[in-house]
Design an enzyme around this catalytic site. Structure first.
Site, PDB file in Angstrom:
ATOM      1  N   CYS A   9     106.016 -81.089 -62.864  1.00  0.00           N
ATOM      2  CA  CYS A   9     104.940 -80.618 -62.276  1.00  0.00           C
ATOM      3  C   CYS A   9     104.410 -80.160 -63.906  1.00  0.00           C
ATOM      4  O   CYS A   9     104.975 -81.269 -64.643  1.00  0.00           O
ATOM      5  CB  CYS A   9     105.128 -78.847 -61.780  1.00  0.00           C
ATOM      6  SG  CYS A   9     105.263 -77.596 -62.974  1.00  0.00           S
ATOM      7  N   ASN A  12     105.612 -76.854 -65.472  1.00  0.00           N
ATOM      8  CA  ASN A  12     107.089 -75.846 -65.607  1.00  0.00           C
ATOM      9  C   ASN A  12     106.849 -74.890 -65.571  1.00  0.00           C
ATOM     10  O   ASN A  12     108.064 -73.914 -65.549  1.00  0.00           O
ATOM     11  CB  ASN A  12     107.728 -76.888 -66.474  1.00  0.00           C
ATOM     12  CG  ASN A  12     109.262 -77.208 -66.607  1.00  0.00           C
ATOM     13  OD1 ASN A  12     110.139 -76.418 -66.873  1.00  0.00           O
ATOM     14  ND2 ASN A  12     109.377 -76.554 -64.950  1.00  0.00           N
ATOM     15  N   CYS A  14     105.617 -73.197 -62.705  1.00  0.00           N
ATOM     16  CA  CYS A  14     105.444 -72.543 -60.666  1.00  0.00           C
ATOM     17  C   CYS A  14     106.153 -73.632 -60.111  1.00  0.00           C
ATOM     18  O   CYS A  14     107.524 -73.399 -59.014  1.00  0.00           O
ATOM     19  CB  CYS A  14     104.022 -72.922 -60.875  1.00  0.00           C
ATOM     20  SG  CYS A  14     102.957 -71.596 -61.533  1.00  0.00           S
ATOM     21  N   ARG A  15     105.697 -74.879 -59.894  1.00  0.00           N
ATOM     22  CA  ARG A  15     106.268 -75.702 -58.188  1.00  0.00           C
ATOM     23  C   ARG A  15     107.914 -76.662 -58.980  1.00  0.00           C
ATOM     24  O   ARG A  15     108.449 -76.343 -58.059  1.00  0.00           O
ATOM     25  CB  ARG A  15     104.947 -76.959 -58.237  1.00  0.00           C
ATOM     26  CG  ARG A  15     103.648 -76.567 -57.981  1.00  0.00           C
ATOM     27  CD  ARG A  15     103.167 -77.237 -57.749  1.00  0.00           C
ATOM     28  NE  ARG A  15     102.641 -77.782 -59.153  1.00  0.00           N
ATOM     29  CZ  ARG A  15     101.801 -79.246 -58.917  1.00  0.00           C
ATOM     30  NH1 ARG A  15     100.858 -79.468 -58.608  1.00  0.00           N
ATOM     31  NH2 ARG A  15     101.630 -79.259 -60.831  1.00  0.00           N
ATOM     32  N   SER A  16     107.592 -77.246 -60.332  1.00  0.00           N
ATOM     33  CA  SER A  16     108.838 -77.881 -60.387  1.00  0.00           C
ATOM     34  C   SER A  16     109.941 -76.701 -60.736  1.00  0.00           C
ATOM     35  O   SER A  16     111.184 -77.076 -60.021  1.00  0.00           O
ATOM     36  CB  SER A  16     108.757 -78.855 -61.465  1.00  0.00           C
ATOM     37  OG  SER A  16     108.880 -78.342 -62.660  1.00  0.00           O
ATOM     38  N   ASP A 120      99.065 -76.502 -56.782  1.00  0.00           N
ATOM     39  CA  ASP A 120      99.793 -75.555 -57.892  1.00  0.00           C
ATOM     40  C   ASP A 120      99.189 -74.352 -57.356  1.00  0.00           C
ATOM     41  O   ASP A 120      98.072 -74.201 -57.681  1.00  0.00           O
ATOM     42  CB  ASP A 120      99.041 -76.758 -59.129  1.00  0.00           C
ATOM     43  CG  ASP A 120      99.551 -75.631 -60.415  1.00  0.00           C
ATOM     44  OD1 ASP A 120     100.382 -74.516 -60.242  1.00  0.00           O
ATOM     45  OD2 ASP A 120      99.798 -76.002 -61.330  1.00  0.00           O
TER      46      ASP A 120
END
Length: 149
Positions: A9, A12, A14-16, A120
């Site tokens: 993301c 690095n 939150c999402r990934s 995000d």
């Protein structure tokens, strides 16, 4: 069978890392990692509200630390999964000449969902909605790679 998967993301945090934690729990036989296309948060743990939302679902990501995506990642991983179109373009811009490592969006792997990007939650503040989408995509990935469900 693909054994090394990298989730990417922007920062690095939150999402990934959430995708990494989800997939390592669902598929412990797969080696996972995550990275960001920016170096904004290198060395930082996942964002506090992201960790709190994940912890409510018994997803532990406290051991993860942000790092920046590098061209060498194309050589280290069998599959690179990105969270949105902008990061897909950023990753592809770093692809070494002649490299064929697959790079795909994660959201379209969610069975029955039409999402293209994982929003995000750092900006949307919808940490639970993001986790719902990531969990659905992780299930799709698990079926695709392991033929399991």
């Amino acid at each position: 069978m693909m054994k090394r998967i990298l989730f990417v993301c922007l920062g690095n945090i939150c999402r990934s890392p959430a995708a990494e934690a989800l997939v390592r729990d669902k598929c412990p036989e797969i080696e996972t990692d995550s990275a960001g296309t920016s170096d904004f948060h290198t060395g930082a743990p996942p964002y506090g509200p992201r960790q709190a939302a994940a912890k409510k679902r018994s997803i532990n990501m406290s051991d993860l630390r942000a790092r920046k995506f590098t061209p060498e990642d194309f050589l280290k991983f069998d599959f690179i999964i990105v969270m949105d179109g902008e990061n897909l373009r950023n990753v592809e811009d770093l692809r070494p000449s002649g490299n064929t490592t697959p790079v795909e969006l994660f959201a379209p792997m969610a069975p029955g969902l039409a999402a293209q990007d994982v929003p995000d939650p750092y900006y949307t503040r919808d940490f639970d909605g993001c986790l719902d989408l990531l969990e659905a995509a992780a299930t799709g990935l698990q079926r695709r790679i392991l033929g399991a469900g």
